[in-house]
Design an enzyme around this catalytic site. Structure first.
Site, PDB file in Angstrom:
ATOM      1  N   ASP A   8     -45.646 -33.528   8.401  1.00 60.88           N
ATOM      2  CA  ASP A   8     -45.520 -34.806   8.930  1.00 60.88           C
ATOM      3  C   ASP A   8     -45.030 -34.525  10.176  1.00 60.88           C
ATOM      4  OD1 ASP A   8     -45.606 -38.096   8.013  1.00 60.88           O
ATOM      5  OD2 ASP A   8     -43.615 -37.286   9.191  1.00 60.88           O
ATOM      6  N   GLU A  52     -49.967 -33.051  11.052  1.00 59.34           N
ATOM      7  CA  GLU A  52     -50.379 -34.536  11.615  1.00 59.34           C
ATOM      8  C   GLU A  52     -49.860 -34.572  12.935  1.00 59.34           C
ATOM      9  OE1 GLU A  52     -48.846 -38.872  10.423  1.00 59.34           O
ATOM     10  OE2 GLU A  52     -47.359 -37.221  10.783  1.00 59.34           O
TER      11      GLU A  52
END
Length: 665
Positions: free
Chosen positions: A327, A382
């Site tokens: 993330d 990401e």
């Protein structure tokens, strides 16, 4: 005199520069990064006998029962004056069990077994580390290495629970091999139930996985789940069972891991663990994220590397996850964290002083270690910046990820639905968004993100059909124009994204069948309601509602990909993106995709460019009645190519009945 970088040999850098000669001016940057990466590996070899033991530090830090039932507790708290252990086991005495100070800021505590030879700290008992600071403060902390933390509903703080079951769960099934085509079913365990409550790991194992086994849209091709982990869903053993059962079905399980930042919580977080501002994080402004109100790790710290890399190994070893989605990678890669910065794609944006090479080298280390130890491990970044070589191997000078998320695609679809009339859709712009990715760096395409389903925004289905979904989704009545348009576009957008947008595909749970409404988690503003914090899988079982039609199309779309493997094939050749006709046609994996987005026009005969000559038949038709279509195409029709070059293809064919797929509003 030559720079140090000139003497660095990156094993396969020449391959990278040959594939993308525009990177040649930044060769020194690659060599510097690789030199820093090699230096860390060398230091690990010298100081820790290699990365294997270093990344297994979860076996020594935290709390561990020894074979003789004695207990060893170990922490890193360099700024602390003293450490004590307290908990259920000693009646929460704050001073009875002091840690001993070791070198390099480490602290250890040994507790012998009780007289009956049982452990002094029982399974499921609560613990706290008491930290005494040099300023005289007394702080109560959870061990950063705690393996299980829980929270009662009335509390805002998590408790450290010593997890040491007498019969821990033992995995029965081997990990599946890395799939040829990656199709991800992004899942939130806590909402994976039609019931208004926090759903559990056990519910997911016995209901959601069972659904996948019996009738999933990804049946025979469901390759992976992406999960988010928390004790609110159950015990560690229940999560291990979930993963084990998934493996028995040939499904790999990926974990969403957040190493880009951490909560500012102190009592149950990493922040100020030892009383200082800079234990796990950068001190001062560099350790604060300007938008997220969170702390930023110091990736140059030896003990931070130990903690983060061991965290990855712990998930892989103890739970047997198959990989990770990392993330917030954009925040890690740059000192500006992507805040107030637009990325145009100019290569100068990805090199130079704005790049945080400490965090970049950490990501290189993480990928190198994971892929060295676990051959089939999958890592996904990401990243919104488009940094070159993020998904190239470390031995080329890249960062080592297997995939990056194609984050521009869901944003584009939402923008189109919000801002443009049907007749104003730009075919060229849609194709550009779906194909605008770096050659040789795999992308995960997705039509909509989980963020877009949250309150304040809408899912694709809700943007398309909105309140009509409450009253007009019945198959017992004719479709009105809004439902007809929404049903057709929902299918077409997903298939176009699937076929053209990447080398992998992701769907957030429930969106495959057009889940109605939005996501809203219990909070004060909605009276702690779970009404919107659930997935109504039961809608798919209702034959009189059109959700089952969208579900059936998504299922067969994935089955068709499983047969032909277009996600694993080279990028598509787009032969048609006709603005006037609103037609897109492309070829990938010897499959011809044809889309008619015109709001009013059908075409009785339409020439399409084709590479391989021969006979073609319809294999997937969004207009089939079972998918909520109108059944206007004859599936017995055979299409033969002609030696007529068309749109830069050596052959072409006339395709009959390219039907209108949506209604003008």
């Amino acid at each position: 005199m030559a720079d140090a970088e000139d003497n660095v040999a990156i094993p396969e850098l020449s391959s990278l520069l040959q594939m993308d000669p525009h990177l040649k001016p930044y060769e020194k940057d690659f060599k510097r990064r690789y030199r820093l990466f090699q230096k860390q590996l060398s230091l690990l070899e010298e100081a820790e006998a290699g990365f294997d033991q270093f990344t297994r530090s979860y076996r020594s830090f935290g709390a561990h029962r020894q074979p003789d039932n004695s207990l060893v507790f170990k922490e890193w708290a360099p700024a602390a004056e003293a450490l004590f252990l307290t908990g259920d086991f000693n009646g929460w005495d704050k001073f009875s069990h002091p840690y001993k100070k070791k070198e390099f800021g480490k602290w250890e505590l040994h507790i012998p077994p009780k007289e009956d030879k049982s452990p002094a700290v029982a399974h499921n008992s609560k613990l706290k580390v008491v930290v005494h600071t040099k300023e005289g403060e007394r702080l109560y902390r959870i061990s950063p290495w705690a393996t299980y933390v829980t929270k009662v509903n009335t509390s805002v703080v998590y408790d450290w629970v010593f997890w040491d079951p007498p019969q821990p769960y033992m995995h029965k099934h081997p990990r599946p091999r890395k799939p040829r085509s990656l199709r991800i079913y992004e899942s939130h365990v806590g909402i994976a139930s039609p019931e208004g409550k926090i759903a559990s790991y056990s519910n997911f194992t016995h209901n959601v996985l069972h659904i996948c086994l019996v009738s999933s849209p990804f049946k025979c091709s469901l390759m992976s789940f992406l999960l988010f982990s928390t004790s609110r869903y159950g015990t560690p053993d229940e999560l291990k069972e979930l993963i084990d059962v998934a493996h028995s079905m040939g499904i790999i399980v990926l974990l969403d891991v957040v190493h880009s930042h951490a909560s500012k919580n102190t009592e149950d977080g990493l922040n100020q663990f030892d009383g200082s501002d800079s234990c796990f994080f950068h001190g001062g402004q560099r350790g604060e994220h300007p938008l997220w109100d969170s702390r930023l790790f110091n990736y140059s710290s030896w003990e931070v590397l130990r903690f983060l890399l061991s965290n990855l190994r712990w998930w892989m070893e103890e739970y047997r996850f198959d990989g990770f989605r990392f993330d917030g990678i954009t925040s890690m890669l740059y000192h500006h964290h992507g805040v107030g910065t637009g990325f145009s794609g100019d290569y100068s944006e990805y090199f130079g002083l704005q790049v945080d090479e400490d965090s970049l080298v950490y990501l290189m280390l993480a990928n190198h270690i994971l892929h060295t130890v676990y051959e089939d491990c999958i890592t996904i970044a990401e990243d919104v910046s488009g940094m070159p070589t993020l998904c190239r191997p470390v031995q080329e000078g890249g960062c080592g990820f297997d995939y990056r998320l194609a984050m521009a695609i869901p944003d584009k679809w939402i923008q189109i639905l919000k801002e443009f009339k049907d007749e104003d859709w730009d075919m060229g712009n849609i194709v550009h968004t779906l194909t605008n990715r770096r050659y040789g760096e795999n992308c995960i395409a997705y039509a909509e993100s989980h963020d877009q389903a949250l309150v304040g925004d809408k899912s694709l289905a809700f943007w398309l059909m909105d309140k009509e979904m409450y009253t007009n989704m019945s198959t017992l009545i004719p479709m009105n124009p809004i439902i007809d348009r929404g049903i057709q576009l929902h299918k077409m957008i997903r298939l176009l994204t699937h076929g053209l947008g990447g080398e992998g595909y992701l769907n957030f749970m429930g969106n495959e069948f057009g889940h109605p409404e939005w996501l809203d988690f219990p909070r004060v503003g909605n009276n702690e309601s779970y009404h919107y914090a659930r997935r109504q899988f039961n809608l798919v079982d209702m034959d009189h509602l059109r959700y089952c039609q969208l579900y059936a199309f998504d299922r067969d779309m994935n089955r068709t990909e499983d047969k032909y493997g277009w996600l694993a094939a080279p990028p598509a050749f787009v032969s048609t993106k006709h603005e006037g006709d609103k037609v897109i046609a492309f070829e990938r994996a010897n499959v011809i995709f044809i889309f008619n987005f015109h709001p009013t026009n059908s075409y009785s005969s339409y020439r399409v460019g084709v590479g391989p000559s021969g006979k073609y038949k319809i294999k997937l038709d969004s207009d089939e009645i079972q998918y909520g279509g109108h059944g206007r195409l004859d599936h017995n029709t055979e299409f033969f190519t002609e030696s007529v070059p068309f749109n830069d293809r050596s052959n072409s064919m006339q395709v009959q009945n390219i039907q209108i797929q949506k209604m003008r509003l």
